[in-house]
Scaffold this motif. Sequence first.
Motif, short mmCIF file in Angstrom:
data_model
loop_
_atom_site.label_atom_id
_atom_site.label_comp_id
_atom_site.label_asym_id
_atom_site.label_seq_id
_atom_site.Cartn_x
_atom_site.Cartn_y
_atom_site.Cartn_z
N PRO A 1 0.83 -1.20 0.00
CA PRO A 1 0.00 0.00 0.00
C PRO A 1 0.87 1.25 0.00
CG PRO A 1 0.20 -0.85 2.22
CD PRO A 1 0.99 -1.78 1.33
N SER A 2 0.26 2.44 -0.17
CA SER A 2 1.04 3.67 -0.19
C SER A 2 1.59 4.00 1.19
CB SER A 2 0.19 4.83 -0.71
OG SER A 2 -0.97 5.00 0.10
N VAL A 3 0.82 3.70 2.26
CA VAL A 3 1.28 3.88 3.65
C VAL A 3 1.08 2.55 4.39
CG1 VAL A 3 1.01 5.15 5.81
CG2 VAL A 3 0.66 6.32 3.61
N PRO A 4 2.14 1.77 4.59
CA PRO A 4 1.98 0.47 5.26
C PRO A 4 1.83 0.63 6.77
CG PRO A 4 4.28 0.85 4.73
CD PRO A 4 3.51 2.01 4.14
N PHE A 5 1.13 -0.33 7.35
CA PHE A 5 0.93 -0.36 8.79
C PHE A 5 1.51 -1.65 9.34
CE2 PHE A 5 -2.34 2.48 7.19
CZ PHE A 5 -2.28 3.54 8.09
N LEU A 6 1.56 -1.73 10.67
CA LEU A 6 2.11 -2.90 11.33
C LEU A 6 1.32 -4.15 10.94
CD1 LEU A 6 4.38 -3.52 13.36
CD2 LEU A 6 2.67 -3.40 15.17
N PHE A 7 2.06 -5.24 10.66
CA PHE A 7 1.51 -6.53 10.26
C PHE A 7 0.86 -6.49 8.87
CE2 PHE A 7 0.93 -6.38 14.97
CZ PHE A 7 2.01 -7.18 15.27
N THR A 8 1.02 -5.38 8.16
CA THR A 8 0.50 -5.29 6.79
C THR A 8 1.67 -5.40 5.82
OG1 THR A 8 -1.28 -3.83 7.49
CG2 THR A 8 -0.78 -3.88 5.14
N PRO A 9 1.66 -6.33 4.88
CA PRO A 9 2.81 -6.47 3.97
C PRO A 9 2.96 -5.28 3.02
CG PRO A 9 1.08 -8.03 3.41
CD PRO A 9 0.64 -7.34 4.65
N LEU A 10 4.20 -5.00 2.69
CA LEU A 10 4.54 -3.95 1.73
C LEU A 10 5.14 -4.63 0.51
CD1 LEU A 10 5.17 -0.93 0.97
CD2 LEU A 10 7.36 -1.25 2.11
N TYR A 11 4.66 -4.25 -0.69
CA TYR A 11 5.11 -4.89 -1.91
C TYR A 11 5.93 -3.91 -2.75
CZ TYR A 11 1.68 -8.42 -0.65
OH TYR A 11 0.97 -9.41 0.01
N LEU A 12 7.15 -4.33 -3.09
CA LEU A 12 8.04 -3.53 -3.93
C LEU A 12 8.29 -4.27 -5.24
CD1 LEU A 12 10.73 -2.50 -1.28
CD2 LEU A 12 8.85 -1.10 -2.13
N LYS A 13 8.54 -3.49 -6.28
CA LYS A 13 8.81 -4.09 -7.59
C LYS A 13 10.06 -3.46 -8.18
CE LYS A 13 6.37 -2.83 -11.15
NZ LYS A 13 5.26 -2.66 -12.11
N GLY A 14 11.00 -4.31 -8.57
CA GLY A 14 12.18 -3.86 -9.29
C GLY A 14 12.08 -4.27 -10.74
N GLU A 15 12.38 -3.35 -11.64
CA GLU A 15 12.23 -3.61 -13.06
C GLU A 15 13.40 -3.03 -13.82
OE1 GLU A 15 8.92 -2.85 -16.62
OE2 GLU A 15 8.71 -1.91 -14.64
N ALA A 16 13.84 -3.71 -14.87
CA ALA A 16 14.95 -3.24 -15.70
C ALA A 16 14.64 -3.54 -17.16
CB ALA A 16 16.27 -3.88 -15.29
N GLN A 17 14.75 -2.50 -17.99
CA GLN A 17 14.55 -2.62 -19.44
C GLN A 17 15.75 -2.02 -20.15
OE1 GLN A 17 11.82 -4.06 -20.97
NE2 GLN A 17 10.94 -4.62 -18.96
N TYR A 18 16.18 -2.66 -21.22
CA TYR A 18 17.26 -2.10 -22.02
C TYR A 18 16.78 -0.83 -22.73
CZ TYR A 18 19.98 -6.39 -21.47
OH TYR A 18 20.70 -7.44 -20.95
N TYR A 19 17.68 0.15 -22.85
CA TYR A 19 17.32 1.37 -23.57
C TYR A 19 16.99 1.06 -25.03
CZ TYR A 19 18.94 4.20 -19.65
OH TYR A 19 19.08 4.77 -18.42
N SER A 20 17.60 0.02 -25.58
CA SER A 20 17.35 -0.35 -26.96
C SER A 20 16.07 -1.17 -27.11
CB SER A 20 18.54 -1.15 -27.51
OG SER A 20 18.78 -2.31 -26.72
N GLY A 21 15.44 -1.53 -25.98
CA GLY A 21 14.23 -2.32 -26.01
C GLY A 21 14.48 -3.74 -25.54
N GLY A 22 13.50 -4.31 -24.83
CA GLY A 22 13.64 -5.67 -24.33
C GLY A 22 13.92 -5.70 -22.84
N ALA A 23 13.57 -6.81 -22.20
CA ALA A 23 13.73 -6.96 -20.76
C ALA A 23 15.11 -7.49 -20.41
CB ALA A 23 12.66 -7.92 -20.23
N VAL A 24 15.59 -7.08 -19.23
CA VAL A 24 16.85 -7.61 -18.70
C VAL A 24 16.49 -8.82 -17.85
CG1 VAL A 24 18.95 -7.06 -17.42
CG2 VAL A 24 17.75 -5.26 -18.66
N ASP A 25 16.41 -9.98 -18.48
CA ASP A 25 15.96 -11.18 -17.78
C ASP A 25 17.15 -11.95 -17.22
OD1 ASP A 25 16.90 -11.81 -20.28
OD2 ASP A 25 15.63 -13.57 -20.51
N ALA A 26 16.87 -12.73 -16.17
CA ALA A 26 17.87 -13.59 -15.51
C ALA A 26 19.09 -12.80 -15.03
CB ALA A 26 18.31 -14.72 -16.45
N ALA A 27 18.86 -11.55 -14.65
CA ALA A 27 19.95 -10.72 -14.14
C ALA A 27 20.02 -10.84 -12.63
CB ALA A 27 19.75 -9.26 -14.55
#
Length: 245
Positions: A139-165
């Motif tokens: 959530p935007s403001v997490p509370f105690l015992f409430t999970p917080l979810y983060l996402k990391g993403e990487a894309q090449y400038y030339s296009g395509g995903a940076v997989d298995a990194a």
Amino acid sequence: TPRLVWHVVFDRGLYRPKDTVTATGYVRLRKFDGTSATLADRVMGACYAPEEILSKPFHCCIIDPRGNRYPEEGAPIRLDQHGSFTVELPIPPSFNLGRCHLSLHLDAYGYQGFDHDAAFRLEEVRVPEYRPVISLVAPSVPFLFTPLYLKGEAQYYSGGAVDAASVKWLLQSTAERNGQVFPQWPEFSFGGVQDANADHQEVLKSFTDEVGLHRLEVTFEGQTSRPCPVKIHASLDLEDGQEVT
């Protein structure tokens, strides 16, 4: 003996092979005259525009860390009526990396300081092929015992995903000790709390999936002393041949 005084400024201090070195500067003639009006001019010498040397031959070249010169015979330069000049020299692709010099030579052998060197750096600057991004899913403001979810993403400038990194998360939590505020309500604050148990750091390692993503779930455990707001800082190191943070 009259002495030539130089001042040289580059358009930047760092170049890559095949770039063009651009520099501007000026030459002044310092004369030591015991009859000058000020003590500084009598001791250090007074500077004048060098009208008497404007017509003399003036050459320059660039020199790499191993002594290679370009151009070998030197490139001619013209001084304007104020003793100013501009230099533009392309850097050969065969030049060695490191500390290089712009060498200036004025054929004024009756004066001291007719040679001058100005340093610049030559490096092969690498441009990142991709950029990792962290986003908060919920959530935007997490509370105690409430999970917080983060996402990391990487894309090449030339296009395509940076997989298995390779992915390395660094999570740091720090207690708010200098007064507390309600989430999304900074206008109201209340007293400080000293809670050393809220300070924590953890490193997690994994890999991106086939679309260049890695998701992280963060849970908050109860505190042993008085509860207080906690700041969470997350950073992501992602490596696929080159490391980018």
